[in-house]
Structure formats: C-alpha cells, structure tokens
Design a protein around this motif. Sequence first.
Motif, PDB file in Angstrom:
ATOM      1  N   ALA A  51     -23.602   5.846 -24.561  1.00 55.37           N
ATOM      2  CA  ALA A  51     -22.273   6.322 -24.983  1.00 55.37           C
ATOM      3  C   ALA A  51     -21.615   5.345 -25.949  1.00 55.37           C
ATOM      4  O   ALA A  51     -21.013   5.754 -26.948  1.00 55.37           O
ATOM      5  N   ALA A  52     -21.745   4.050 -25.658  1.00 53.18           N
ATOM      6  CA  ALA A  52     -21.142   3.042 -26.537  1.00 53.18           C
ATOM      7  C   ALA A  52     -21.778   3.125 -27.924  1.00 53.18           C
ATOM      8  O   ALA A  52     -21.099   3.035 -28.940  1.00 53.18           O
ATOM      9  N   ARG A  53     -23.099   3.297 -27.946  1.00 54.31           N
ATOM     10  CA  ARG A  53     -23.814   3.336 -29.225  1.00 54.31           C
ATOM     11  C   ARG A  53     -23.506   4.606 -30.011  1.00 54.31           C
ATOM     12  O   ARG A  53     -23.497   4.606 -31.242  1.00 54.31           O
ATOM     13  N   VAL A  67     -19.532  -2.597 -20.922  1.00 55.12           N
ATOM     14  CA  VAL A  67     -20.618  -2.231 -21.843  1.00 55.12           C
ATOM     15  C   VAL A  67     -20.045  -1.911 -23.223  1.00 55.12           C
ATOM     16  O   VAL A  67     -20.563  -2.350 -24.257  1.00 55.12           O
ATOM     17  N   ARG A  68     -18.952  -1.162 -23.237  1.00 54.36           N
ATOM     18  CA  ARG A  68     -18.355  -0.792 -24.533  1.00 54.36           C
ATOM     19  C   ARG A  68     -17.806  -2.025 -25.257  1.00 54.36           C
ATOM     20  O   ARG A  68     -17.939  -2.151 -26.476  1.00 54.36           O
ATOM     21  N   GLN A  85     -12.662   4.503 -22.953  1.00 52.18           N
ATOM     22  CA  GLN A  85     -12.850   4.162 -24.367  1.00 52.18           C
ATOM     23  C   GLN A  85     -11.627   3.444 -24.925  1.00 52.18           C
ATOM     24  O   GLN A  85     -11.751   2.461 -25.649  1.00 52.18           O
ATOM     25  N   GLY A 124      -9.559   8.256 -25.762  1.00 52.17           N
ATOM     26  CA  GLY A 124     -10.951   8.702 -25.804  1.00 52.17           C
ATOM     27  C   GLY A 124     -11.076  10.139 -25.334  1.00 52.17           C
ATOM     28  O   GLY A 124     -10.086  10.857 -25.206  1.00 52.17           O
ATOM     29  N   GLY A 125     -12.291  10.553 -25.039  1.00 48.76           N
ATOM     30  CA  GLY A 125     -12.538  11.954 -24.729  1.00 48.76           C
ATOM     31  C   GLY A 125     -12.485  12.337 -23.257  1.00 48.76           C
ATOM     32  O   GLY A 125     -12.744  13.476 -22.905  1.00 48.76           O
ATOM     33  N   GLN A 126     -12.160  11.356 -22.395  1.00 43.87           N
ATOM     34  CA  GLN A 126     -12.083  11.677 -20.967  1.00 43.87           C
ATOM     35  C   GLN A 126     -10.625  11.793 -20.546  1.00 43.87           C
ATOM     36  O   GLN A 126      -9.831  10.887 -20.795  1.00 43.87           O
ATOM     37  N   PHE A 135     -17.543   2.624 -14.819  1.00 44.85           N
ATOM     38  CA  PHE A 135     -18.851   1.991 -15.044  1.00 44.85           C
ATOM     39  C   PHE A 135     -19.190   1.840 -16.523  1.00 44.85           C
ATOM     40  O   PHE A 135     -20.326   2.087 -16.917  1.00 44.85           O
ATOM     41  N   GLN A 136     -18.229   1.453 -17.364  1.00 46.61           N
ATOM     42  CA  GLN A 136     -18.558   1.426 -18.787  1.00 46.61           C
ATOM     43  C   GLN A 136     -17.724   0.498 -19.645  1.00 46.61           C
ATOM     44  O   GLN A 136     -18.119   0.212 -20.788  1.00 46.61           O
ATOM     45  N   ASP A 153     -20.666   6.185 -29.693  1.00 46.42           N
ATOM     46  CA  ASP A 153     -19.206   6.257 -29.748  1.00 46.42           C
ATOM     47  C   ASP A 153     -18.704   7.582 -29.173  1.00 46.42           C
ATOM     48  O   ASP A 153     -17.898   8.290 -29.779  1.00 46.42           O
ATOM     49  N   GLN A 154     -19.224   7.900 -27.996  1.00 51.48           N
ATOM     50  CA  GLN A 154     -18.847   9.129 -27.298  1.00 51.48           C
ATOM     51  C   GLN A 154     -18.319   8.780 -25.904  1.00 51.48           C
ATOM     52  O   GLN A 154     -18.686   7.744 -25.356  1.00 51.48           O
ATOM     53  N   PRO A 155     -17.479   9.645 -25.336  1.00 54.97           N
ATOM     54  CA  PRO A 155     -17.021   9.388 -23.966  1.00 54.97           C
ATOM     55  C   PRO A 155     -18.162   9.564 -22.961  1.00 54.97           C
ATOM     56  O   PRO A 155     -19.198  10.166 -23.277  1.00 54.97           O
ATOM     57  N   PHE A 156     -17.972   9.038 -21.771  1.00 54.29           N
ATOM     58  CA  PHE A 156     -18.975   9.138 -20.699  1.00 54.29           C
ATOM     59  C   PHE A 156     -18.219   9.240 -19.382  1.00 54.29           C
ATOM     60  O   PHE A 156     -17.359   8.415 -19.080  1.00 54.29           O
ATOM     61  N   HIS A 184     -20.652  -4.059 -26.661  1.00 60.82           N
ATOM     62  CA  HIS A 184     -21.207  -3.403 -27.841  1.00 60.82           C
ATOM     63  C   HIS A 184     -20.299  -3.626 -29.054  1.00 60.82           C
ATOM     64  O   HIS A 184     -20.777  -3.934 -30.147  1.00 60.82           O
ATOM     65  N   ALA A 214     -23.929   4.499 -20.106  1.00 60.52           N
ATOM     66  CA  ALA A 214     -22.813   3.775 -20.741  1.00 60.52           C
ATOM     67  C   ALA A 214     -23.279   3.129 -22.038  1.00 60.52           C
ATOM     68  O   ALA A 214     -22.568   3.162 -23.051  1.00 60.52           O
ATOM     69  N   GLN A 215     -24.469   2.545 -22.021  1.00 62.30           N
ATOM     70  CA  GLN A 215     -25.016   1.944 -23.245  1.00 62.30           C
ATOM     71  C   GLN A 215     -25.196   3.010 -24.333  1.00 62.30           C
ATOM     72  O   GLN A 215     -24.856   2.781 -25.493  1.00 62.30           O
TER      73      GLN A 215
END
Lengths: 325, 206
Positions: free
Chosen positions: A108-110, B76-77, B37, B165-167, B72-73, A112-115, B80, A105-106
């Motif tokens: 992906a955030a950096r 975090v996003r 996202q 986002g991409g999901q 799970f993100q 800027d991509q999906p996860f 950031h 996740a970290q």
Amino acid sequence: MSLLVVCEHDRGALSDASLEALTFGRPLAAAAGLDLAAVVIGEGADAAAAGLGAHGAATVHVASHPILTDFGPEAWGETVAQLVRSTGVTAVLACGTERGNEVVAQGAARLDQPFVANCRSVEPGTDGWTMTRVQWGGSLLEDATLTADVHLVTVAHHAVEAVTADLPAAGTVSTFAPDLDESLARTVVVDRVVLTQGITLSTAPVVVGGGRGVGSAEAFAPLEELAAELGGVVGCSRAVTNNGWRPHSDQVGQTGTRIAPEIYIASGISGAIQHWVGAMAAKNILAINTDAEANMVARAGHAVIGDLHQVVPAITEEVRRRRGS
Amino acid sequence: MLTLGPAEAEEQLRYAASVGAHRLVLVPIAEVDWDPQRTAAALAGAIGDLEAADGPFDLVLFGNESADAGGFQVGVRVAHALGRPIVNGIKGIDVGGDPGAGDVPEGSVAARREIDGGFEVYRVPLPAVLGVKEGINLPRYPTMKGRLASKKVEMALDERTADAGGQGRVRLHRPEEQVSETIILGTGPEAAPAVVDLLEELGVFQ
C-alpha cells in the motif's frame, strides 16, 4: 481485472491463514466481479502454487527472484506492488497475520493507496467498499469505508474457517519475475532460531492457561503436567508475564499469541478483555476459577468452580487413572 | 518522543519524559482520529523537519500497531516516505558496536521477530525504522525524580496539515455478545471425572 490473494507458506505448505484468506476472497471476488488470483513467494512457492486451483484461484503467480528466497517485508511488498501495476490487479487481500498485514502495508505504501487491516466482512461497491473491521483485538468493531483505485485489505485471522472451493478453478501457474533493487535485501531474514520443536501455543490442540490465581512461577508445574498429558502447551495471562512468572512468548491475548485450540483450559484467569480476544477462537473453553462470577466463567462453555491448585492435579490424576498409568 | 494526537496526548509525552525522553514533540490534531495515510504523512513531515534541524536519526521506533485503531501500517508508510528500511513485529534489538551485540557490525542493528516456536533475525543497516511489539522489554516505572524532571522538558508543538486518505470511519460498535450458557461441571477436585469425560468427548484425550 482480479483480486490478488497474498499467500503464506512454509517451504511449500500453505498456511491455514492463507486458506482463510482464499476462503474469504472467493465470495468477495465474485461480488466485486473480479477473477481470483493468488501469489506465492519464496522457496517452495512452486509446491504451494500447485494446490491453489482447489481453493478457487484462476491464476497463481509464482514470484521468482534471487532475493525472494526467504521472507523480506520490503521485497515481498514491492513484488505485490509490481504485480498490481502489471497484471490488472485492482484488489489485494491477505490474512491479517504479522506477515500478511506487513506485506500489504508495504504494498500500500509503495502504491500510495489506502489499506484497511483486519476486516471481518467486506462489501465491494462501485462507489467505494464498506467493511467491518476489528479493533482492540476484536472487542470493538468499526464500520469503515474504503475509497481507492486499488483496494487493499486483510481479513482478521480466525474470522472465517478455511474450506476448499465448491468448484475448483483452473489454478493456471504463471511465473512472475519482479524487478527488485538489490538494496531490498536489507530487510530479508538472515537467520532463524527454533526454540520449541513440535507443537506451539498457536498450533496446540490443548492449551492449559494460567493467570494471576496460579500465584508463582513454580506453581505452573501442575499446569505443565496436565498439558503434557494432553499433548498440549501452557499459556498465560498478562498478569503472569508482568510478574515475571513466565516469558512473554507464553502470553495469550491481544498483544500476545492468538490461540485456536480444540479446548482452552483457563485456570485462575479472570478473563480481562485483552486476554479474552486472544482466547476467543478456541473451539471450547473450560474455566477453572474460585469465583463463579468471573468473566472467564461467564464466557466459557464449561466451568469448574474451585481452586485450580486442587482441580488441575485432580484432572491430571484422572487422565492417568483412565489410561491405566 | 513524537506523537500525533489531541491535546490529551501531552500526558503520554510527559509520561515518556518521566521515564527518560529528553525531547517531546506533539503534532496536535483537532479531530479524534486521523486515518493512517494522513497520520503517516504528518509524522513523516515532522520527522523530516526535526532531521533538517538536527541531523538524521539513526533509528526511529514505532509501536507495531496502535492498541485502539490497529491499522498496522503507519510505521511502514513513514519508513517508505523517508526511504528507509523497516521491519515490523520486533521483540529484540541489538545495536551494532554495543557491548553484548556480538558480531553485529557497527552501523547496523540485528532485530528479532517472534515466529511460531522461535524467532527470525534481520540485519538492518542504519538509518532504519523498526516496529516494536509489546513484550520487547518491561517498561520501567517513573521515579519521583523523573516525574519532577519531566515537567521541565520542553514540549514542541508541530502543527501540520495532510490530506485525508482513503479509509473512513462510519461508526464504532460492540460485537454481539456470544451468549453461552456455562455448564458447571462441578465444584473442586471432585469435578475431575466430568472434566475428563468432556476431554474424551472432544477427542483431545483417548
């Protein structure tokens, strides 16, 4: 172009979860037409790197930086992001452990991509990837799509059994020195406290679980005795922690610990789905319940119908009798 | 208390007010789910607006993961995007300067995360974001007084747009039920020998 597997290790010993990720990653990389690469970070990374060729990694990046000595989610995530930018990584995979999901996740955030977290299967494609991922700890599945420049996914823990590669790969070790801002030290582990030496709930070969049917904190003593005889530990359901009979760290389930013992002896546990998803990776389940219709009995491979307060001590006694003690 | 969700999410916010939240903000969405996202972008924007009006939050808490989607993100996003530190999986927090926080310096928090057989400790400077896990405490139940007071707490709606986002979700389905014939080893304590036979067979008792 490569698929990068983020590996966890404990002072050089690779975790089982990472071996699962490598096992999952080999066919995925082949299907996506990517080389398999791995990254190991932190103290002991060199030792962990040495065995990765046997698990199919063509390249093993050993990330090295003063603030990477111990775990830190931001520093690790930034390291993954920099590896992606600088070494032709187009996909990132880790096991969906606490750390695995956090580091990806970290990253992906950096980037800027999906996860997409906790996949059971992943099909790469030129028009985007498709996958099946777990929700509600595995009691519900989601078919999902992933459209990205860099594909970041984790594989649900215990979704595959770790095996070594049929053909070992080169495992060429390459040192990677990321450029990390000192401020990232703000989320590095500063202390570690060990409460339990030896086997724990997630590693025990035998788990004796107790649910609401146990009735009180004191009534767990016979379960403790049986667990001790079998070299195992005691676990419990959410009803037990909500009643304050045992600490949350003993809870098996979606929001507790996922266990994977050789046998789970579930006593007085009805088997609510949230508990079941934490126990379902057990290789064998023995349910002890007064209710022959309980979910746990239906899902278990073996069951004893009866009162756990009589059955559990009787098992302990029989174990001792056969040992002649 | 801030959440993103459909109109029904107001109920959760009211519940939060009944156990102590002083201010409620809902980012309403029409669709059932936004991807992680998109959700994170909207929440980061909402937090930014709240902070622009009233100054920065020292600590933003997220649930470690949603019980349903489990991405799970999002935390975090958001962290950031806000340029703040975040650690996930937290089951204990000591705020520096609080009585009982020991030597944790003011302006930082000590956060504990469970690991196998123990816990690890982080020292994070404020302002910070933490992802907390169930089991960090036993939530209190709302009192009658709290319930009544919650109805008077203002609920702000913050309509936001954010790019998808991409999901993407295709469908949800139940896993194939593992059909297992349960072998009944017996009834009551008389079943003990059969149980120990099984333990021997599995090699967990020698």
